[in-house]
Design an enzyme around this catalytic site. Structure first.
Site, mmCIF file in Angstrom:
data_model
loop_
_atom_site.group_PDB
_atom_site.id
_atom_site.type_symbol
_atom_site.label_atom_id
_atom_site.label_comp_id
_atom_site.label_asym_id
_atom_site.label_seq_id
_atom_site.Cartn_x
_atom_site.Cartn_y
_atom_site.Cartn_z
ATOM 1 N N CYS A 141 0.846 -1.189 0.000
ATOM 2 C CA CYS A 141 0.000 0.000 0.000
ATOM 3 C C CYS A 141 0.882 1.239 0.000
ATOM 4 O O CYS A 141 1.876 1.296 0.741
ATOM 5 C CB CYS A 141 -0.912 -0.010 1.229
ATOM 6 S SG CYS A 141 -2.054 1.391 1.307
ATOM 7 N N GLU A 201 -8.822 -0.944 -2.913
ATOM 8 C CA GLU A 201 -9.102 0.496 -2.977
ATOM 9 C C GLU A 201 -10.452 0.847 -2.357
ATOM 10 O O GLU A 201 -10.577 1.876 -1.681
ATOM 11 C CB GLU A 201 -9.033 0.993 -4.427
ATOM 12 C CG GLU A 201 -7.683 0.786 -5.118
ATOM 13 C CD GLU A 201 -6.508 1.341 -4.330
ATOM 14 O OE1 GLU A 201 -6.679 2.306 -3.563
ATOM 15 O OE2 GLU A 201 -5.395 0.797 -4.472
ATOM 16 N N HIS A 243 -10.329 1.185 1.350
ATOM 17 C CA HIS A 243 -9.861 2.503 1.810
ATOM 18 C C HIS A 243 -11.039 3.445 2.069
ATOM 19 O O HIS A 243 -10.983 4.283 2.973
ATOM 20 C CB HIS A 243 -8.933 3.141 0.770
ATOM 21 C CG HIS A 243 -7.498 2.733 0.887
ATOM 22 N ND1 HIS A 243 -6.723 3.017 2.000
ATOM 23 C CD2 HIS A 243 -6.676 2.081 0.024
ATOM 24 C CE1 HIS A 243 -5.502 2.550 1.814
ATOM 25 N NE2 HIS A 243 -5.448 1.972 0.626
#
Length: 218
Positions: free
Chosen positions: A136, A179, A182
């Site tokens: 990441c 993603e 997140h």
């Protein structure tokens, strides 16, 4: 389901409201307008306490036709393509903006293009899992094997305000899962901790795959 903690209805009943997106905050606008379209944005790090608070927060939908989206998307793209720290995807919280926006490299398409997604949501995840190494941009010096669903069904809004849905498999599906996590304040170490509590049955059957010569692969 972790990653969609606030939604308790059946996943295929998720309502789509094109007018429900929020505008950018003044703090968001300050970040977006802090440079031109080619200026790299600072990537938040888990090693910084203030950064971590933003990274762990839940993001909200944004208006698909907000005029600042164009500038933000270009700056996020420049950031994920930084030759010093290249990535295969980036989410808005990683640059300090808690809005549902991501860039993903589509390894499942010819030329493997990067694409920008507004208000992406995973409606379905396959029970079949794959294990693969993940890193990441916001977590320095750490890379570990994470279990992810092999296939997903993704929903998002395009520039014209049309709701799009598509099925995605393999490594590209992994990037989307990373993603979109997140956007819920979930980092891949959280997934590792979650997976330690579960047990999985490995599928060791050999399957003969084949591909045409010189075909692009992940």
């Amino acid at each position: 389901m972790a990653g969609e903690k606030a939604f308790h209805k059946a996943k295929n009943e998720r309502p789509v409201n094109l007018n429900a997106g929020q505008e950018f905050t003044e703090a968001d606008k300050k970040i977006i307008l802090s440079g031109n379209e080619n200026t790299l944005l600072r990537v938040l790090q888990t090693t910084d306490e203030k950064d971590l608070k933003v990274l762990k927060a839940t993001s909200s939908d944004v208006k698909y036709n907000d005029p600042l989206l164009e500038t933000l998307s270009k700056r996020m793209f420049a950031t994920v393509r930084d030759p010093n720290h290249p990535g295969v995807g980036i989410a808005a919280p990683q640059i300090g903006i808690n809005k549902n926006l991501i860039w993903v490299q589509r390894f499942d398409k010819p030329e493997q293009p990067f694409e920008f997604y507004v208000n992406p949501k995973i409606l379905w995840r396959s029970k079949l899992k794959r294990k693969g190494a993940e890193g990441c941009l916001s977590i320095p010096n750490r890379k570990e094997d994470v279990l992810r669903s092999y296939a997903i069904r993704l929903q998002y809004i395009n520039k014209e305000g049309k709701v799009i849905e598509e099925n995605i498999e393999g490594f590209t599906a992994v990037i989307f899962q990373h993603e979109t996590d997140h956007l819920f304040g979930i980092l891949f170490p959280d997934r590792l901790e979650e997976q330690e509590k579960d047990s999985y049955v490995p599928l060791n059957d050999k399957i003969d795959f084949s591909i045409l010569p010189k075909t692009l692969t992940p």
